[in-house]
Scaffold this active site. Structure first.
Site, short mmCIF file in Angstrom:
data_model
loop_
_atom_site.label_atom_id
_atom_site.label_comp_id
_atom_site.label_asym_id
_atom_site.label_seq_id
_atom_site.Cartn_x
_atom_site.Cartn_y
_atom_site.Cartn_z
N GLU A 116 53.58 -72.38 120.64
CA GLU A 116 52.60 -71.73 119.77
C GLU A 116 51.72 -72.75 119.06
O GLU A 116 52.19 -73.82 118.67
CB GLU A 116 53.34 -70.89 118.71
CG GLU A 116 54.15 -69.75 119.30
CD GLU A 116 54.88 -68.91 118.24
OE1 GLU A 116 54.69 -69.16 117.03
OE2 GLU A 116 55.62 -68.01 118.65
N GLU A 183 47.65 -63.26 120.87
CA GLU A 183 48.44 -62.19 120.26
C GLU A 183 47.72 -61.63 119.03
O GLU A 183 47.35 -62.38 118.11
CB GLU A 183 49.83 -62.72 119.87
CG GLU A 183 50.68 -61.64 119.19
CD GLU A 183 52.17 -61.94 119.12
OE1 GLU A 183 52.62 -62.96 119.70
OE2 GLU A 183 52.89 -61.16 118.48
O1 KIV Z 1 58.49 -64.18 122.26
C1 KIV Z 1 57.75 -63.39 122.86
O2 KIV Z 1 58.18 -62.36 123.39
C2 KIV Z 1 56.33 -63.72 122.91
C3 KIV Z 1 55.38 -62.67 123.41
C4 KIV Z 1 55.17 -61.68 122.33
C5 KIV Z 1 54.12 -63.24 123.90
O3 KIV Z 1 55.94 -64.79 122.54
#
Ligand code: KIV
Length: 280
Positions: A116, A183
């Site tokens: 991220e 997201e």
């Molecule tokens: O952890 C997860 O499931 C994610 C998705 C929401 C993209 O990062």
């Protein structure tokens, strides 16, 4: 047969073919998802909430992620497996990131990792890619920063935030990321980023114009009767089905209707006769 590669995924964008990605956290669901040709399975750190019962993804550890990634790899043969790098497994610098990402490929059998953030992780992404570790970026609502963001809010709504997100996306692409998750951003911003990048965008709450979509499996299956995020659609209502099946089982056990002869094993009559003579 070889698994789908990051190059196959990038070719899908070039052909204008939409990419459907889903999370999985265990062997049986990975097997089911893989059998219907979903090209990318994400072992998301969302498992912290969906499987482990935490309130956020922050407590999820490398050990948790490795354990679940191994199970998903064992359950699948075709999909590209992307493992989510958990909180603090990469933020501390490139050498921690390389060591931890390497474990997902070497010990768990994943083909790529996801992490991220924008500008602060660009050099980490570059380092991972330079050592042969494919990276998927993740921008917009980044759940590992929930304490900083102050909740699950839509991101990129002001001009400044939208410009920052577009420049982060371009920087991740330039550093070698093979795709980027967007997201919870406005659909119009999802469209702009998708048009400007040559790598695929995978949206979750980012509108219909992204190159692909990702959903959390338990949201899609309706596994939590008390929770359904705005960006998700329930394609099944398994919570109800599971509760009905369990109630039915309990009723049959209590009534002596389960098991029947069909679910029981027989014994040879002569052995039985012999047994009944024995004083054991
Ligand atoms: O952890 C997860 O499931 C994610 C998705 C929401 C993209 O990062």
């Amino acid at each position: 047969m070889a698994r789908i590669s990051i190059h196959n995924i990038q070719a899908m964008k070039l052909r204008g073919e939409k990419i459907a990605m889903l999370t999985a956290y265990d062997y049986p669901t990975a097997k089911l998802i893989d059998s219907v040709d979903i090209p990318i399975i994400l072992v998301g750190d969302s498992l912290g909430m969906t499987v482990l019962g935490y309130e956020s993804t922050v407590p999820v550890t490398m050990d948790d992620m490795l354990h679940h990634t191994r199970a998903v790899v064992r359950g699948s043969q075709n999909a590209l497996i992307v493992a989510d790098m958990p909180f603090m497994s990469y933020q501390t610098g490139a050498s921690d990131a390389i060591r931890n990402a390497g474990r997902f490929l070497q010990e768990a059998g994943a083909q790529a990792v996801k992490l991220e953030g924008g500008a602060p992780v660009v050099e980490i992404v570059r380092a991972l890619v330079s050592f042969g570790i494919p990276v998927m970026g993740h921008l917009g609502l980044t759940p590992q920063s929930i304490n900083q963001l102050g909740g699950h809010k839509v991101q990129g709504k002001t001009p400044a935030a939208a410009v920052r997100l577009m420049s982060d996306a371009a920087a991740l692409q330039e550093a070698g990321a093979f795709a980027v998750v967007l997201e919870c951003v406005p659909a119009a911003l999802g469209k702009l980023v998708t048009e400007r990048l040559s790598i695929p965008t995978i949206g979750i709450g980012a509108g219909p114009y992204c190159d692909g979509q990702v959903q959390v499996l338990s949201d899609l299956l309706g596994l939590d009767p008390d929770f359904s995020p705005r960006h998700a659609k329930q394609y099944a209502h398994l919570a109800q089905e599971i509760q009905d099946a369990v109630k039915c089982y309990q009723r049959e056990v209590q009534a002596g209707d389960f098991p029947t002869a069909r679910e029981s094993f027989s014994m040879d009559e002569t052995v039985l006769a012999e047994l009944s003579q024995m004083a054991v």
